[in-house]
Design a protein around this motif. Structure first.
Motif, PDB file in Angstrom:
ATOM      1  N   LEU A 241      -4.483   6.545  15.420  1.00  0.00           N
ATOM      2  CA  LEU A 241      -5.557   7.054  16.899  1.00  0.00           C
ATOM      3  C   LEU A 241      -5.599   5.749  17.267  1.00  0.00           C
ATOM      4  O   LEU A 241      -5.678   5.963  19.096  1.00  0.00           O
ATOM      5  N   PHE A 242      -5.883   4.494  17.136  1.00  0.00           N
ATOM      6  CA  PHE A 242      -5.359   3.538  17.871  1.00  0.00           C
ATOM      7  C   PHE A 242      -3.935   3.129  18.453  1.00  0.00           C
ATOM      8  O   PHE A 242      -3.966   1.752  18.959  1.00  0.00           O
ATOM      9  N   ALA A 243      -2.977   3.692  17.698  1.00  0.00           N
ATOM     10  CA  ALA A 243      -1.687   3.115  18.231  1.00  0.00           C
ATOM     11  C   ALA A 243      -1.357   1.784  17.812  1.00  0.00           C
ATOM     12  O   ALA A 243      -1.209   1.236  17.862  1.00  0.00           O
ATOM     13  N   ARG A 244      -1.025   1.033  16.331  1.00  0.00           N
ATOM     14  CA  ARG A 244      -1.866   0.256  15.459  1.00  0.00           C
ATOM     15  C   ARG A 244      -1.069   0.455  14.025  1.00  0.00           C
ATOM     16  O   ARG A 244      -1.362   0.933  13.940  1.00  0.00           O
ATOM     17  N   ASP A 245      -0.316  -0.590  13.654  1.00  0.00           N
ATOM     18  CA  ASP A 245       0.233  -0.402  13.149  1.00  0.00           C
ATOM     19  C   ASP A 245      -0.569  -0.324  11.144  1.00  0.00           C
ATOM     20  O   ASP A 245      -1.779  -1.065  11.864  1.00  0.00           O
ATOM     21  N   ARG A 246      -0.281   0.157  10.560  1.00  0.00           N
ATOM     22  CA  ARG A 246      -0.867   0.304   9.152  1.00  0.00           C
ATOM     23  C   ARG A 246      -1.324  -0.867   8.529  1.00  0.00           C
ATOM     24  O   ARG A 246      -1.912  -1.221   7.945  1.00  0.00           O
ATOM     25  N   LYS A 247       0.222  -1.628   8.705  1.00  0.00           N
ATOM     26  CA  LYS A 247      -0.207  -2.749   7.719  1.00  0.00           C
ATOM     27  C   LYS A 247       0.771  -3.307   8.379  1.00  0.00           C
ATOM     28  O   LYS A 247       1.740  -3.631   9.390  1.00  0.00           O
ATOM     29  N   PRO A 248       0.338  -4.958   7.968  1.00  0.00           N
ATOM     30  CA  PRO A 248      -0.779  -5.385   7.260  1.00  0.00           C
ATOM     31  C   PRO A 248      -2.306  -5.148   7.449  1.00  0.00           C
ATOM     32  O   PRO A 248      -2.769  -4.925   8.450  1.00  0.00           O
ATOM     33  N   GLY A 249      -3.166  -5.292   6.441  1.00  0.00           N
ATOM     34  CA  GLY A 249      -4.644  -3.997   6.472  1.00  0.00           C
ATOM     35  C   GLY A 249      -5.387  -4.746   5.853  1.00  0.00           C
ATOM     36  O   GLY A 249      -5.218  -5.520   4.790  1.00  0.00           O
ATOM     37  N   LEU A 250      -6.664  -3.781   5.542  1.00  0.00           N
ATOM     38  CA  LEU A 250      -7.584  -3.716   4.648  1.00  0.00           C
ATOM     39  C   LEU A 250      -7.149  -4.246   3.170  1.00  0.00           C
ATOM     40  O   LEU A 250      -7.865  -4.690   2.298  1.00  0.00           O
ATOM     41  N   THR A 251      -6.436  -3.261   2.200  1.00  0.00           N
ATOM     42  CA  THR A 251      -5.859  -3.849   1.335  1.00  0.00           C
ATOM     43  C   THR A 251      -4.520  -4.870   1.134  1.00  0.00           C
ATOM     44  O   THR A 251      -5.044  -4.993  -0.157  1.00  0.00           O
ATOM     45  N   ASP A 252      -4.551  -4.742   2.118  1.00  0.00           N
ATOM     46  CA  ASP A 252      -3.706  -6.105   1.976  1.00  0.00           C
ATOM     47  C   ASP A 252      -4.082  -7.302   1.605  1.00  0.00           C
ATOM     48  O   ASP A 252      -4.025  -8.486   1.383  1.00  0.00           O
ATOM     49  N   TYR A 253      -5.312  -7.108   3.026  1.00  0.00           N
ATOM     50  CA  TYR A 253      -5.661  -8.311   2.378  1.00  0.00           C
ATOM     51  C   TYR A 253      -6.778  -8.612   1.149  1.00  0.00           C
ATOM     52  O   TYR A 253      -6.707  -9.487   0.765  1.00  0.00           O
TER      53      TYR A 253
ATOM     54  N   GLY B 134      -4.300  -9.976  -1.261  1.00  0.00           N
ATOM     55  CA  GLY B 134      -4.709 -11.185  -1.418  1.00  0.00           C
ATOM     56  C   GLY B 134      -3.123 -11.584  -0.754  1.00  0.00           C
ATOM     57  O   GLY B 134      -2.424 -12.332  -0.609  1.00  0.00           O
ATOM     58  N   GLU B 135      -2.661 -10.588  -0.173  1.00  0.00           N
ATOM     59  CA  GLU B 135      -1.399 -10.204   0.112  1.00  0.00           C
ATOM     60  C   GLU B 135      -1.070 -10.994   1.892  1.00  0.00           C
ATOM     61  O   GLU B 135      -0.084 -10.599   2.475  1.00  0.00           O
ATOM     62  N   ALA B 136      -2.074 -10.763   2.596  1.00  0.00           N
ATOM     63  CA  ALA B 136      -2.578 -10.860   4.078  1.00  0.00           C
ATOM     64  C   ALA B 136      -3.653 -12.030   4.291  1.00  0.00           C
ATOM     65  O   ALA B 136      -4.525 -11.480   3.508  1.00  0.00           O
ATOM     66  N   GLY B 137      -3.962 -12.265   5.273  1.00  0.00           N
ATOM     67  CA  GLY B 137      -4.795 -13.129   5.646  1.00  0.00           C
ATOM     68  C   GLY B 137      -5.710 -12.675   6.928  1.00  0.00           C
ATOM     69  O   GLY B 137      -5.030 -11.580   7.234  1.00  0.00           O
ATOM     70  N   MET B 138      -7.054 -13.040   6.736  1.00  0.00           N
ATOM     71  CA  MET B 138      -8.233 -12.176   7.712  1.00  0.00           C
ATOM     72  C   MET B 138      -7.417 -11.731   8.960  1.00  0.00           C
ATOM     73  O   MET B 138      -8.075 -11.309   9.555  1.00  0.00           O
ATOM     74  N   HIS B 139      -7.001 -13.201   9.091  1.00  0.00           N
ATOM     75  CA  HIS B 139      -6.713 -13.610  11.289  1.00  0.00           C
ATOM     76  C   HIS B 139      -5.356 -11.754  11.037  1.00  0.00           C
ATOM     77  O   HIS B 139      -4.772 -11.775  11.693  1.00  0.00           O
ATOM     78  N   GLU B 140      -5.048 -11.762   9.682  1.00  0.00           N
ATOM     79  CA  GLU B 140      -3.583 -11.241  10.591  1.00  0.00           C
ATOM     80  C   GLU B 140      -4.095  -9.376  10.706  1.00  0.00           C
ATOM     81  O   GLU B 140      -3.095  -8.256  10.606  1.00  0.00           O
ATOM     82  N   ILE B 141      -5.518  -9.557   9.665  1.00  0.00           N
ATOM     83  CA  ILE B 141      -5.616  -7.481   9.405  1.00  0.00           C
ATOM     84  C   ILE B 141      -6.606  -6.914  10.724  1.00  0.00           C
ATOM     85  O   ILE B 141      -6.666  -6.271  11.027  1.00  0.00           O
TER      86      ILE B 141
ATOM     87  N   ALA C   5     -17.232  -9.908   1.161  1.00  0.00           N
ATOM     88  CA  ALA C   5     -16.876 -11.769   2.312  1.00  0.00           C
ATOM     89  C   ALA C   5     -16.380 -10.823   3.740  1.00  0.00           C
ATOM     90  O   ALA C   5     -16.963 -11.591   5.122  1.00  0.00           O
ATOM     91  N   LEU C   6     -15.681  -9.849   3.099  1.00  0.00           N
ATOM     92  CA  LEU C   6     -15.385  -9.406   4.597  1.00  0.00           C
ATOM     93  C   LEU C   6     -16.291  -8.861   5.319  1.00  0.00           C
ATOM     94  O   LEU C   6     -16.249  -8.866   6.896  1.00  0.00           O
TER      95      LEU C   6
END
Length: 814
Positions: free
Chosen positions: A652-664, A667-674, A706-707
């Motif tokens: 709906l907002f025209a953004r990539d799905r990954k990395p996202g919530l489950t990746d953070y 532990g596969e992505a940092g908070m600033h990445e999602i 924490a998120l």
């Protein structure tokens, strides 16, 4: 539009809106009203016509189907039913009105039948049976083209007819026939020219020329008496109040046939009436003849007694009198003559009393009164009331004899006349005779008192003179009675010889040119109305059994949830939403924004989980557009796509799905990445991320808490889009983290029982349920017509370029 009031949160201020769009669909309805922080139900009316009208519109295909079925049945009836024709004949009953009756006729003792008697005669088998026989109404053909074969069809008299449906099958060579019953069993076989159905009571030898080779002729035979009974019931017989005009009507599909039947009935009716009148006059003549013979015998006896008395007393001295002139009889003293007449009257009274007592004893012994004996008694002849009663008794007994020639004693007409005869002979005449005896006794006592007071000289009147005078009077009375009866008898014979029927035909039945009624049109209208009724009934029953959310009262009353907002249905044109519908959606989310703000309360930040009972209810659409509405006010808004199974926020907002919530969380992505910025100011989204089998367990990790804590420190509005309540435990985990939940229900799609079950599970968890959003409601009719907003009041930019942004629905909505 509605704007936030002064009691709102400090950072939530009114601002301009932005147009949105999304994928929607569905219909439904129910009455609601704005009340404080949500939509509450109105009081339920006694008859919720809005609900029923909505059910009818929603299930209009059932109405159309019912109309089609009703119309189809009506069209079928057009081929099977036939128009109804009516024929009528009018008869005139002579002498029915006593005020119009005269004395010119040779004899008119009384009307032949009463008003009800004429009606009973019309329906009697005496009239109906010959008509059925004459027109052969006991046989009906399946095809009128074979009428020539039944010209000589009849029934054998004295034999039991076997009624039923038959088929006469002609062989292919045209030489033989086979008679079959309704089951197809062969009853008889023979050569053409031979009698057919003799063993069944048929008197039928059809002409071979009227029987085509290889043809099958169906026909039905009924008992004549059954046909006569049915015909009698189908007749419409009416008589006017004065009993003068009798109208006979009959309805049927064959105008020529019913015309023949009515004319045959009235002809037979007139004939029977004539025969009844003739029989009545004949019986009356016979009764008068019997009375005349008795009177003649009584006259001879009186004449013989007078002559014998004169012969026996011729040698005795006659009473002295003084001559008044030559050739004239002697005169007597007036006083002496008066006394003589009294003695004579006394003797006659004594003899009359004895005769009356003997007649009463005879009537008691025989059970009936002999009018012949009474009519020769001088005292009876002198009583006008008694004379009329005896004459009426004679007439009614003649009527009784005439009717018994046609009917049994159980027939109403016979019973009526028989009752009259019994009343006359057992009550009226005996009562009048009793009165006459009392008068005779009084007169006799008066005569005795006068005679006792007379002088001895007057009492020495010779008995011979008294006896001779008595015999002379007896002779004169018998002669007068004989002459009277002779005149009545000759009048009765003349009336019988020139009998004119009491009933005459005024108007014969004519073949009608047009039907009086057409049941096909009436049946078609009834069939269409019945189809419409069945369609409406089906729509109401289907509405009653519908398990889906259709009306707001099902949410507020059945589920116990306040409705915080209603999102109208938006229609598309050329791949884009229509401007009017788009503006309606914008105003709806502005109202929803206000309702959620007040329902949540002043505590900041506003953290809310958005979910729905099932798939396709529009929770992601509601989350994204509600977030956009809050961002329009200048709030920092974060949208977290917690639907880690089928999330669509990124689309709906025209953004990539990954990395996202489950990746953070994995532990596969940092908070600033999602955290992803969007093209809308102040609006950030966290996509769902990669699909993991253990995704639900990731939502329960401390990392998720924490998120959420990190988001509370940075954003004023946090909206979490979760999986449906009926799909997994995800929504419950996210609801406990946010502490509040907004439930999206889609009109015509959400299962009420599923929603009720999931709400019961929410009651055991520390989740505050703010209310429900009713999505995809139709406007313009039924209870939803007030959910739309007035056209022409859209908020538009005047002197600067539009700052509106548009969200595009991609894929399937969750």
């Amino acid at each position: 539009m509605m704007s936030e009031g002064p009691d709102a949160s400090r950072s939530l201020q009114p601002g301009t809106g932005q147009s949105v769009s999304a994928y929607q669909g569905g219909r439904g309805g129910g009455p609601t009203a704005w009340a404080g922080g949500g939509w509450e139900p109105d009081e339920e009316p006694a008859f919720d016509w809005r609900r029923y009208s909505g059910a009818i519109v929603r299930n209009k295909w059932l109405i159309v189907l019912g109309l089609l079925l009703g119309g189809g049945a009506g069209l079928v009836a057009q081929r099977t039913l036939e128009p109804v024709y009516t024929v009528e004949s009018t008869l005139w009953i002579e002498g029915a009105n006593p005020r119009a009756a005269g004395d010119a006729a040779p004899i008119r003792p009384s009307q032949l039948l009463s008003t009800t008697g004429w009606l009973d005669l019309m329906r009697s088998f005496t009239v109906m049976d010959p008509v059925v026989e004459e027109l052969r109404l006991y046989v009906s053909l399946g095809d009128r083209a074979h009428e020539a074969a039944f010209v000589g069809f009849g029934l054998r008299g004295g034999e039991e007819v076997r009624p039923g449906s038959y088929q006469l099958r002609i062989s292919d060579d045209g030489q033989g026939f086979a008679l079959l019953d309704a089951d197809g069993s062969e009853l008889e076989r023979g050569n053409l020219g031979a009698p057919v159905g003799a063993g069944l009571g048929f008197d039928w030898t059809p002409s071979p020329a009227a029987l085509p080779s290889g043809s099958t002729i169906p026909f039905t035979v009924r008992r004549p008496r059954d046909v006569a009974r049915s015909l009698s019931r189908s007749l419409d017989v009416r008589i006017d109040r004065e009993g003068t005009f009798l109208r006979v009507g009959l309805e049927g599909a064959d105008p020529e046939q019913i015309t023949r039947i009515v004319n045959a009935i009235v002809d037979r009716y007139v004939y029977v009436a004539e025969q009844l009148k003739r029989a009545r006059l004949d019986e009356y003549s016979e009764i008068l003849e019997e009375q005349l013979r008795y009177a003649e015998e009584n006259l001879r006896e009186a004449e013989f007694a007078l002559e014998n008395f004169r012969v026996a007393t011729i040698s005795l001295p006659s009473e002295q009198g003084s001559p008044v002139a030559a050739g004239l009889q002697q005169t007597q003293d007036p006083v002496r003559q008066n006394f003589f007449n009294l003695r004579l009257e006394e003797e006659e009274i004594r003899r009359d009393r004895q005769a009356i007592e003997r007649a009463l004893e005879q009537s008691t012994r025989e059970g009936r009164l002999t009018t012949e004996v009474l009519e020769v008694i001088p005292s009876v002849q002198a009583s006008s009331d008694l004379t009329r009663a005896l004459a009426l008794a004679t007439e009614r007994r003649a009527d009784l004899r005439a009717l018994r020639l046609r009917y049994t004693d159980e027939h109403p007409s016979v019973q009526e006349v028989l009752q009259d005869v019994r009343e006359l002979e057992r009550e009226t005449v005996p009562t009048l005779l009793g009165n006459l005896l009392q008068a005779v006794d009084d007169r006799q006592a008066e005569i005795e008192r006068f005679a006792n007071q007379a002088s001895r000289e007057l009492q020495q009147i010779p008995p011979r003179a008294v006896e001779e005078a008595r015999l002379q009077r007896r002779f004169e009375s018998a002669e007068n009675l004989f002459r009277d009866l002779q005149g009545r008898w000759e009048s009765a014979r003349l009336g019988a010889a020139s009998t004119i029927p009491d009933v005459q035909i005024l108007d014969r039945a004519q073949i009608p040119g047009s039907p009086s009624a057409d049941p096909r049109i009436r049946f078609l209208a009834l069939a269409i109305m019945a189809g419409l009724g069945l369609g409406i009934l089906g729509a109401l029953v289907r509405d009653r059994m519908d398990p889906l959310v259709r009306r707001p009262d099902q949410i507020t009353r059945d589920l116990g949830l306040p409705i915080l907002g209603a999102i109208p249905h938006a229609r598309m044109r050329n791949g884009h939403f229509r401007p009017d519908d788009q503006q309606q959606v914008v105003e709806a989310f502005r109202n929803l924004r206000l309702a959620v703000t007040y329902a949540h309360g002043p505590r900041t930040p506003l953290v809310l989980t958005v979910s729905s009972p099932g798939m396709g209810d529009g929770k992601s659409f509601t989350t994204s557009n509600l977030a956009l509405a809050f961002a329009e006010l200048g709030h920092e808004v974060l949208v977290i796509d917690g639907d880690i199974r089928r999330g669509t926020i990124h689309t709906l907002f025209a953004r990539d799905r990954k990395p996202g919530l489950t990746d953070y969380l994995a532990g596969e992505a940092g908070m600033h990445e999602i955290f992803r910025e969007t093209e809308h100011p102040n609006l950030t989204v966290v996509p769902s991320g990669s699909r993991f089998r253990d995704g639900p367990e990731l939502l329960g990790l401390p990392t998720m808490k924490a998120l959420m804590d990190h988001a509370r420190d940075r954003y004023e509005i946090i909206l979490v889009d979760s999986a449906p309540l009926g799909a997994a435990v995800d929504a419950y985990l996210l609801g406990t983290l946010s502490g509040a939940l907004l439930l999206v229900l889609r009109n015509g799609a959400t299962d009420r029982e599923l929603a009720e079950t999931r709400l019961q599970e929410l009651e055991r968890l520390p989740i505050r349920l703010l209310g429900a959003v009713l999505n995809d409601v139709p406007g313009g009719y039924g209870p939803y017509r007030y959910y739309t907003y007035l056209p022409g009041y859209a908020a538009e930019d005047e002197d600067r370029p539009s700052r509106r942004r548009q969200l595009t629905a991609a894929g399937s909505e969750s």
